[in-house]
Design a protein around this motif. Structure first.
Motif, PDB file in Angstrom:
ATOM      1  N   PHE A  65      78.764   5.125  13.069  1.00 43.57           N
ATOM      2  CA  PHE A  65      79.820   4.563  13.923  1.00 43.57           C
ATOM      3  C   PHE A  65      79.387   4.554  15.387  1.00 43.57           C
ATOM      4  N   ARG A 131      88.530   0.799  13.209  1.00 40.67           N
ATOM      5  CA  ARG A 131      87.255   0.362  12.623  1.00 40.67           C
ATOM      6  C   ARG A 131      87.509  -0.718  11.589  1.00 40.67           C
ATOM      7  N   ASN A 169      80.022   0.794   6.678  1.00 42.88           N
ATOM      8  CA  ASN A 169      80.646   1.941   6.025  1.00 42.88           C
ATOM      9  C   ASN A 169      81.808   1.460   5.188  1.00 42.88           C
ATOM     10  N   GLU A 170      81.789   1.808   3.921  1.00 42.34           N
ATOM     11  CA  GLU A 170      82.827   1.380   2.997  1.00 42.34           C
ATOM     12  C   GLU A 170      83.223  -0.065   3.262  1.00 42.34           C
ATOM     13  N   TYR A 174      89.849  -2.348   4.136  1.00 46.01           N
ATOM     14  CA  TYR A 174      90.825  -1.358   3.657  1.00 46.01           C
ATOM     15  C   TYR A 174      92.139  -2.016   3.225  1.00 46.01           C
ATOM     16  N   TYR A 297      86.748  10.928  -2.980  1.00 47.10           N
ATOM     17  CA  TYR A 297      87.700  11.946  -2.510  1.00 47.10           C
ATOM     18  C   TYR A 297      88.683  12.227  -3.642  1.00 47.10           C
ATOM     19  N   GLU A 337      79.499   9.860   0.186  1.00 44.40           N
ATOM     20  CA  GLU A 337      80.492  10.744   0.797  1.00 44.40           C
ATOM     21  C   GLU A 337      81.189  11.483  -0.327  1.00 44.40           C
ATOM     22  N   VAL A 343      91.447  16.839   3.255  1.00 42.48           N
ATOM     23  CA  VAL A 343      91.259  15.672   4.107  1.00 42.48           C
ATOM     24  C   VAL A 343      92.513  15.469   4.950  1.00 42.48           C
ATOM     25  N   TRP A 345      94.014  12.189   5.381  1.00 45.64           N
ATOM     26  CA  TRP A 345      94.641  10.877   5.209  1.00 45.64           C
ATOM     27  C   TRP A 345      95.465  10.738   3.932  1.00 45.64           C
ATOM     28  N   TYR A 375      80.667  14.363   3.173  1.00 41.69           N
ATOM     29  CA  TYR A 375      81.322  13.909   4.393  1.00 41.69           C
ATOM     30  C   TYR A 375      82.162  15.072   4.895  1.00 41.69           C
ATOM     31  N   GLU A 385      90.617  11.636  12.677  1.00 41.83           N
ATOM     32  CA  GLU A 385      90.457  12.414  11.444  1.00 41.83           C
ATOM     33  C   GLU A 385      90.528  13.917  11.692  1.00 41.83           C
ATOM     34  N   HIS A 388      90.511  17.116   9.105  1.00 38.88           N
ATOM     35  CA  HIS A 388      89.572  16.859   8.007  1.00 38.88           C
ATOM     36  C   HIS A 388      88.538  17.967   7.975  1.00 38.88           C
TER      37      HIS A 388
END
Ligand code: GAL
Length: 692
Positions: A65, A131, A169-170, A174, A297, A337, A343, A345, A375, A385, A388
């Motif tokens: 990032f 992001r 990233n991913e 989303y 996760y 990850e 976490v 979220w 991660y 975050e 986390h």
């Protein structure tokens, strides 16, 4: 079938060596952890990398990032700070996975080129500070990403300390679909390329319905989401938009792959990390990547798991699913990850059960993964975050419970490596039950548009079949239609709504040649354009399954209807196909109530040297489906090895690994002559036993 299996194994060996060349088989799995040097005081980097090494980590992961730090001003690149971090990582014997930072465009870029921002259907654009807000379709964004990637690749492409690359990233927005002008433009071009003439589009989209007819491609816009205005736009127009969006994402990743490959050595791998189940994009579209990795996760308030502590353990099938979904593509995958602890979220964020992080690590190992990355190393002090967990806590030094479990696992893996024997053959009984689950995201996208019952959950249904297979200790590959199925004695295609003649023929040949095919309700109802066939209901597969699908029923959640299989009753209410088997076809299950009591729910058809079993009902807990699967294996002379609920057993490289995801103690059936390496037969909650 044995001969076919042998051919399949040979095929796998000839297709996969390239991806496997990036890893040392004797290490089996290597373990690493994320680090964001840009977020920490440079004076602490050396201490942090040392700690990673001391804990047993073998690689780290950077720059994901860090666009704002790598290109603080347009066209001016600064890799000095990153060089220092790479140098310190190397000092502590940590290889580096270098990342492209396309997920986080910096503010100068957004201010100068606001057209790159993702746009909602309502016209609102994303804003700087989050992001995944850059549009994959925007040419300016693509140009700027390419320029930075090229500079970064030139700088690190021949650096032996860099193990490989992660793109973005991913990749996904989303769950948000981009409606920006560049997307509208590319969508039109995509449609034109696909359909060639507007007449062909009109036919495919069924635009005679509701006066939808177009006269020119320029008139076609991205369809409204279902019920945004009223009713549903042409279902296939929505599916086409999802197909297109997945292609755009894949194109964006391929663009970066090609840019990196222009400058980097062939010894560095290039991958990207996709969410383990995320259906807005389609990881398999990126066949050009050296391999695809995933993010995982298991515990974030979204799963009940097994028993009263299941919410702290995660679903037993989840990590195995990801292993079996991503590995078959290139024969290689890794988890980029893996959850380190609580976490931030989830809908709520419970403490993971003591020891379960180590169990997840073993589950990842057992799926044949070449690497596992946690991660993240440090718990963040600020940013989106907070809360986390990391391997170490807010003081940057104290190992948290996740960190301790990683250390334990890494110690164990080092012990296990001493027992590694190259090319250990897969035990014959286990290999003989190798099963493919057939998957095509079109079926998810299509049934999502027209669920037909509020209870329809296509992903849930597919993963439940998968989970049932795993509870029988079956090795599974999740594969696409392009795969040669002859390598698999059993193939399961859950709720495969969209088919064409070629696919049905492939299924028929597979069964005729001795394969055992399992199909379920909502299969073969539609063509690839989502149209029903102009034929009797279910006609496309009727002769294959040996039955007419006379009707289908759906009930409310509160209704508990009954279906009987092998004298046992199971409740159902999601979907029930009412079947009329042809002469000589076996009825395996029947409805016990409703006005069609006595009619068939499951039929079993001998086709050539093999069989086709059709399961027409979705039961409340999937237990009947599991029993039917078991019978399919039994009747075809394939052994299974049923495990207590919540226990996952996998084999790799000569080692068996059993993990207890249930909330109570279990006894694992380990043959007397085996040598237990870690753990005991009696497994506590989150326990692991490894044996040879
Ligand atoms: C992942 C994401 C990471 C980080 C993590 C937090 O989904 O890729 O960047 O946000 O979640 O759990």
């Amino acid at each position: 079938m044995k001969k076919l299996l042998f051919v399949g194994v040979l095929l796998a060996l000839t297709v996969f060596p390239k991806a496997q060349g990036f890893f040392n088989p004797e290490k089996m799995v290597e373990t690493g952890v994320y680090y964001y040097p840009e977020a920490w005081n440079p004076d602490q980097w050396d201490r942090d990398f040392k700690k990673m090494e001391d804990m047993g980590f073998e690689f780290t992961h950077m720059a994901e990032f860090a666009w704002a730090q790598m290109e603080p001003v347009e066209g001016q690149y600064d890799f000095k700070w990153l060089d220092k971090a790479v140098e310190l990582a190397a000092k502590h014997h940590l290889k580096v996975i270098m990342c492209t930072s396309s997920a986080t465009p910096p503010v100068w870029l957004i201010k100068k080129y606001p057209e790159v921002l993702v746009e909602l259907p309502t016209g609102q654009t994303a804003e700087h500070g989050t992001r995944q807000h850059g549009s994959w379709s925007n040419p300016k964004f693509r140009e700027l990403v390419t320029r930075l990637d090229a500079a970064q690749a030139k700088h690190y492409g021949n650096d032996k300390r860099i193990w490989g690359w992660q793109i973005d990233n991913e990749p996904s927005h989303y769950g948000t679909y981009d409606f920006s002008p560049a997307v509208q433009k590319n969508f039109k071009a995509w449609l034109q390329q696909k359909y060639k003439t507007i007449a062909a589009l009109n036919e495919a989209w069924g635009t005679a319905f509701w006066s939808g007819v177009y006269t020119d491609f320029s008139q076609v816009e991205i369809p409204n989401a279902p019920r945004l205005i009223s009713g549903v736009a042409s279902p296939i127009s929505i599916v086409d938009f999802k197909r297109f969006s997945a292609d755009e994402c894949a194109g964006f990743i391929s663009m970066q792959y090609n840019t990196l490959r222009e400058s980097i050595t062939k010894d560095q791998f290039v991958t990207s990390n996709f969410m383990h189940i995320h259906t807005d994009v389609d990881p398999w579209r990126n066949k050009d990547l050296d391999f695809i990795s995933y993010t995982m996760y298991p515990v974030a308030g979204y799963t009940a798991g097994v028993g009263d502590q299941g919410f702290r353990l995660g679903d037993p099938w989840r990590i195995s699913w990801a292993n079996d979904f991503f590995r078959p593509l290139k024969g290689v995958t890794g988890v980029m990850e893996l959850q380190p602890g609580q976490v931030n979220w989830g809908s709520y964020n419970p403490l993971p059960y003591p020891g379960v992080i180590r169990a997840w690590l073993w589950n990842a190992f057992a799926g044949g993964l070449d690497f596992i990355c946690s991660y993240r190393f440090r718990q963040p002090l600020y940013g989106g975050e907070q809360f986390h967990y990391g391997m170490v806590g807010t003081d940057g030094a104290t190992e948290l419970f996740g960190g301790q479990q990683y250390s334990e696992f890494m110690k164990e893996i080092r012990e296990l490596r001493k027992l590694y024997k190259p090319k250990a053959p897969m035990p014959a009984e286990y290999a003989a039950r190798k099963t493919a689950v057939l998957y095509n995201p079109d079926n998810i996208w299509e049934t999502e548009v027209q669920k037909q019952t509020y209870q329809w959950d296509e992903v849930g249904l597919i993963t439940r079949y998968y989970s049932n297979l795993k509870s029988l200790c079956v090795p599974v590959d999740i594969v696409g239609e392009d795969r040669d199925l002859s390598a698999y004695p059993v193939v399961v295609a859950p709720a495969y709504q969209m088919v064409d003649k070629a696919l049905v023929e492939k299924w028929r040949k597979y069964a005729e040649n001795g394969g055992h095919l399992v199909l379920t309700c909502r299969t073969g109802l539609k063509d690839r354009n989502g149209h029903f066939f102009e034929a009797p209901w279910g006609d496309a597969i009727a002769s294959l399954i040996g039955a007419k699908i006379a009707m289908y029923d759906e009930l409310s959640k509160e209704t508990k209807a009954t279906v009987t299989f092998n004298t046992k009753n199971y409740t159902w209410n999601v979907w029930g196909d009412i079947l009329e088997p042809y002469f000589g076809v076996e009825t395996w299950a029947t409805y016990a109530d409703q006005f069609y009591a006595g009619k068939a729910s499951v039929v079993h058809h001998r086709v050539g040297k093999g069989t086709v079993t059709y399961i027409g009902t979705v039961t409340t807990d999937g237990k009947m489906e599991k029993e039917v699967l078991k019978k399919v294996y039994d009747e075809s002379g394939i052994t299974t090895n049923e495990q207590p609920e919540g226990v996952m057993v996998n084999w790799r490289d000569g080692f068996w690994v059993a993990i207890n995801y249930s909330s109570s103690k279990v006894l694992v059936n380990i043959p007397a002559k085996s040598k237990i390496i870690f753990g005991t037969k009696e497994l506590g909650v989150a326990g692991v036993v490894v044996w040879q």
